[in-house]
Design an enzyme around this catalytic site. Structure first.
Site, mmCIF file in Angstrom:
data_model
loop_
_atom_site.group_PDB
_atom_site.id
_atom_site.type_symbol
_atom_site.label_atom_id
_atom_site.label_comp_id
_atom_site.label_asym_id
_atom_site.label_seq_id
_atom_site.Cartn_x
_atom_site.Cartn_y
_atom_site.Cartn_z
ATOM 1 N N CYS A 113 -14.954 1.991 18.669
ATOM 2 C CA CYS A 113 -16.021 1.841 17.659
ATOM 3 C C CYS A 113 -16.968 0.683 17.977
ATOM 4 O O CYS A 113 -18.060 0.606 17.404
ATOM 5 C CB CYS A 113 -15.425 1.665 16.269
ATOM 6 S SG CYS A 113 -14.376 3.036 15.771
ATOM 7 N N HIS A 246 -20.895 -1.573 11.756
ATOM 8 C CA HIS A 246 -20.123 -0.358 12.058
ATOM 9 C C HIS A 246 -19.773 0.333 10.742
ATOM 10 O O HIS A 246 -19.388 -0.308 9.763
ATOM 11 C CB HIS A 246 -18.860 -0.738 12.827
ATOM 12 C CG HIS A 246 -17.916 0.407 12.999
ATOM 13 N ND1 HIS A 246 -18.334 1.654 13.406
ATOM 14 C CD2 HIS A 246 -16.579 0.498 12.802
ATOM 15 C CE1 HIS A 246 -17.295 2.459 13.456
ATOM 16 N NE2 HIS A 246 -16.216 1.792 13.092
ATOM 17 N N ASN A 276 -16.859 7.852 9.751
ATOM 18 C CA ASN A 276 -16.800 6.921 10.882
ATOM 19 C C ASN A 276 -17.013 7.708 12.172
ATOM 20 O O ASN A 276 -16.152 8.492 12.571
ATOM 21 C CB ASN A 276 -15.434 6.219 10.879
ATOM 22 C CG ASN A 276 -15.282 5.213 12.010
ATOM 23 O OD1 ASN A 276 -16.091 5.178 12.935
ATOM 24 N ND2 ASN A 276 -14.235 4.403 11.934
HETATM 25 O O1 UT7 Z 1 -13.301 1.730 13.172
HETATM 26 C C1 UT7 Z 1 -12.088 1.278 12.668
HETATM 27 C C2 UT7 Z 1 -11.366 2.494 12.184
HETATM 28 N N1 UT7 Z 1 -10.499 2.334 11.084
HETATM 29 C C3 UT7 Z 1 -10.762 1.731 9.910
HETATM 30 O O2 UT7 Z 1 -11.755 1.118 9.669
HETATM 31 C C4 UT7 Z 1 -9.717 1.869 8.851
HETATM 32 C C5 UT7 Z 1 -9.444 0.593 8.122
HETATM 33 N N2 UT7 Z 1 -8.524 0.835 7.026
HETATM 34 C C6 UT7 Z 1 -8.905 1.476 5.906
HETATM 35 O O3 UT7 Z 1 -10.058 1.832 5.781
HETATM 36 C C7 UT7 Z 1 -7.897 1.670 4.816
HETATM 37 O O4 UT7 Z 1 -6.708 0.989 5.140
HETATM 38 C C8 UT7 Z 1 -7.592 3.181 4.568
HETATM 39 C C9 UT7 Z 1 -8.821 3.846 3.965
HETATM 40 C C10 UT7 Z 1 -7.219 3.862 5.861
HETATM 41 C C11 UT7 Z 1 -6.440 3.304 3.598
HETATM 42 O O5 UT7 Z 1 -6.755 2.663 2.370
HETATM 43 P P1 UT7 Z 1 -5.643 1.821 1.594
HETATM 44 O O6 UT7 Z 1 -6.237 1.399 0.315
HETATM 45 O O7 UT7 Z 1 -5.178 0.763 2.561
HETATM 46 O O8 UT7 Z 1 -4.541 2.910 1.305
HETATM 47 P P2 UT7 Z 1 -3.034 2.908 1.797
HETATM 48 O O9 UT7 Z 1 -2.970 3.160 3.256
HETATM 49 O O10 UT7 Z 1 -2.373 1.681 1.250
HETATM 50 O O11 UT7 Z 1 -2.472 4.166 1.045
HETATM 51 C C12 UT7 Z 1 -2.310 4.186 -0.358
HETATM 52 C C13 UT7 Z 1 -1.715 5.510 -0.755
HETATM 53 C C14 UT7 Z 1 -0.488 5.903 0.055
HETATM 54 O O12 UT7 Z 1 0.422 6.538 -0.833
HETATM 55 P P3 UT7 Z 1 1.760 5.774 -1.283
HETATM 56 O O13 UT7 Z 1 2.500 5.493 -0.019
HETATM 57 O O14 UT7 Z 1 1.286 4.524 -1.981
HETATM 58 O O15 UT7 Z 1 2.404 6.771 -2.183
HETATM 59 C C15 UT7 Z 1 -1.009 6.928 1.042
HETATM 60 O O16 UT7 Z 1 -0.021 7.873 1.427
HETATM 61 O O17 UT7 Z 1 -2.682 6.559 -0.520
HETATM 62 C C16 UT7 Z 1 -2.064 7.623 0.222
HETATM 63 N N3 UT7 Z 1 -3.079 8.264 1.059
HETATM 64 C C17 UT7 Z 1 -3.861 9.254 0.614
HETATM 65 N N4 UT7 Z 1 -3.914 9.900 -0.570
HETATM 66 C C18 UT7 Z 1 -4.850 10.861 -0.713
HETATM 67 C C19 UT7 Z 1 -3.430 7.953 2.335
HETATM 68 N N5 UT7 Z 1 -4.440 8.775 2.733
HETATM 69 C C20 UT7 Z 1 -4.716 9.578 1.681
HETATM 70 C C21 UT7 Z 1 -5.657 10.610 1.476
HETATM 71 N N6 UT7 Z 1 -5.678 11.220 0.273
HETATM 72 N N7 UT7 Z 1 -6.533 10.995 2.429
#
Ligand code: UT7
Length: 319
Positions: A113, A246, A276
C-alpha cells in the site's frame, strides 16, 4: 537546481461495483458493520480476464493526456503493484510495450500500500538528478484476486483500481521531500505467504492480516510521517492545503487528521467508494481531487502511505 513536478494525473476503476449490501448476501457481514468500522460503502472489482496492465494503461493514458505528453516524451516508467500480471516481465515493461514507449527504463516497485509513495520518491530522484526527464508513475492493483472471499475479516476491505501521474523535470520545485521507511520484522501482520515455486503454488495464497496490529502501526506512523514532512520543510499544518492519505479505513484517516489538528475538510478521501486499493489508493485519490478542482496548481499537498512490509512514507509536494 533541477526539480521534478507533477504535470498530469489520471486514474481508472473497473466497471463492476460491489456494494456492502451485495456482500452481506454472500457472507456473514452487514453494511452497518463495514461502514462503522471502516467507512467503506462500495469497491470496484476487475472483470474476469481484466489485467493489472489493463488498469494501469487506462490510468497512464489519462495522466499522459492531462500532461499533454506522448509516448516519445516518456523515458521512465515505474509501476507500483503487489498484483503483477506475471512473475516477469514486470508490469512496467508490459505497460511500456502497450503505450509504445521505446526509450528509457521501466521497472516495478513492491511496497504494497506504500508502493505509490515509494515509486514517486524514486522517480523524483531519477528526474531531479537530470538522468531522466519525464516519468510515468503508476499504482495499479487487482487486490480482489489475493482475497479469500469467505474471510469476512479481510474481503470487505479491498478493491481494484489504478492511478498515475506524469512527473516532469522542472526549474520550479514540485516534489519538496520524501521520507521512506520499512520495518521487515513486522512483515507477518499483513502478508500473502504463498507464491509460485517449483511448478506449484506454495503456502497460503490469500491475504492474511492482524487488523488491530496494522491499525495501531498505521495511526502511529501516518502521524509521525506527516509531522516529519512538514517540519523538514519548515511548514506548519496551517500551510498545508491538502492531505492525501492512503485510503484504507476512515477511522485511521480521521485519527491521523485529528492528531495533526488538520480540519477534516482539507483531507481527500475516496475510501467510501473505492475501498482499499493498495498502491492505487493515493494516486486514485489525488486524481479525483485534481479533476474535481479541489487541488489547484501551486497548492501544498502531502501524500502518505502505510502498508505491507511493513512500509510507510510521505511525499510533500507543491502541485
Ligand atoms: O493498508 C493497510 C491494510 N489494512 C488496514 O488498514 C487494516 C487496519 N485495521 C482495521 O482497519 C481494523 O482493525 C478492521 C476494520 C480490520 C477491524 O476492525 P476492528 O474494530 O479492529 O474489529 P475487530 O477485528 O476487533 O473485530 C470485531 C468483531 C469480531 O467479532 P468478535 O470476535 O468480537 O465476536 C470480528 O469477528 O467483528 C467481527 N468481524 C466482522 N463482523 C461483521 C470482523 N470482520 C467482520 C465483518 N462483518 N466483515
Amino acid at each position: 537546481m533541477n526539480y521534478s513536478k507533477i504535470a498530469g494525473t489520471g486514474s481508472y476503476l473497473p466497471n463492476r461495483v460491489v456494494t456492502n449490501s451485495e456482500l452481506q448476501t454472500r457472507i456473514d457481514t452487514s453494511d452497518e458493520w463495514i461502514v462503522s468500522r471502516t467507512g467503506i460503502e462500495a469497491r470496484h472489482i476487475a472483470a474476469e480476464g481484466e489485467k493489472t496492465t489493463d488498469l494501469a494503461e487506462h490510468a497512464a493514458r489519462a495522466a499522459m493526456a492531462a500532461a499533454n505528453v506522448n509516448a516519445d516524451d516518456i523515458d521512465l516508467i515505474i509501476v507500483a503493484t503487489t498484483t503483477p500480471d506475471k512473475v516477469f516481465p514486470s508490469t512496467a515493461c508490459l505497460l511500456q510495450a502497450r503505450l509504445g514507449v521505446k526509450q528509457g527504463a521501466a521497472f516495478d516497485v513492491q511496497a504494497v500500500c506504500t508502493g505509490f509513495v515509494y515509486a514517486l520518491s524514486i522517480a523524483d530522484k531519477f528526474v531531479a538528478s537530470g538522468q531522466h526527464r519525464c516519468a510515468l508513475v503508476v499504482g495499479a492493483e487487482i487486490f480482489s484476486r489475493l482475497l479469500d472471499w469467505n474471510d469476512r475479516r479481510t474481503c470487505v476491505l479491498f478493491g481494484d483500481g489504478a492511478g498515475a501521474v506524469v512527473l516532469k523535470a522542472s526549474k520550479e520545485p514540485g516534489i519538496l521531500s520524501s521520507h521512506l521507511y520499512a520495518d521487515g520484522s513486522m512483515g507477518h501482520i499483513l502478508q500473502v505467504d504463498g507464491g509460485v515455486s517449483a511448478g506449484k503454488l506454495a503456502d497460503n495464497p490469500y491475504l492474511q492480516m492482524d487488523g488491530a496490529a496494522v491499525f495501531r502501526l498505521a495511526t502511529r506512523v501516518l502521524h509521525e510521517c506527516a509531522t516529519e514532512a512538514l517540519r523538514h520543510n519548515g511548514f506548519t499544518v496551517e500551510d498545508l492545503d491538502w492531505l492525501v492519505p492512503h485510503q484504507a479505513n476512515m477511522r485511521i484517516i480521521n485519527s491521523t487528521t485529528d492528531k495533526l489538528n488538520l480540519p477534516r475538510e482539507r483531507v481527500i478521501t475516496t475510501v467510501a467508494q473505492h475501498g482499499n486499493t493498495s498502491a492505487a489508493s493515493v494516486p486514485l485519490a489525488l486524481d479525483t481531487a485534481v479533476r474535481d478542482q479541489r487541488i489547484k496548481p501551486g497548492q501544498l499537498v502531502l501524500i502518505e502511505g502505510v502498508g505491507g512490509g511493513m512500509t510507510w512514507g510521505s511525499v510533500l509536494l507543491r502541485f
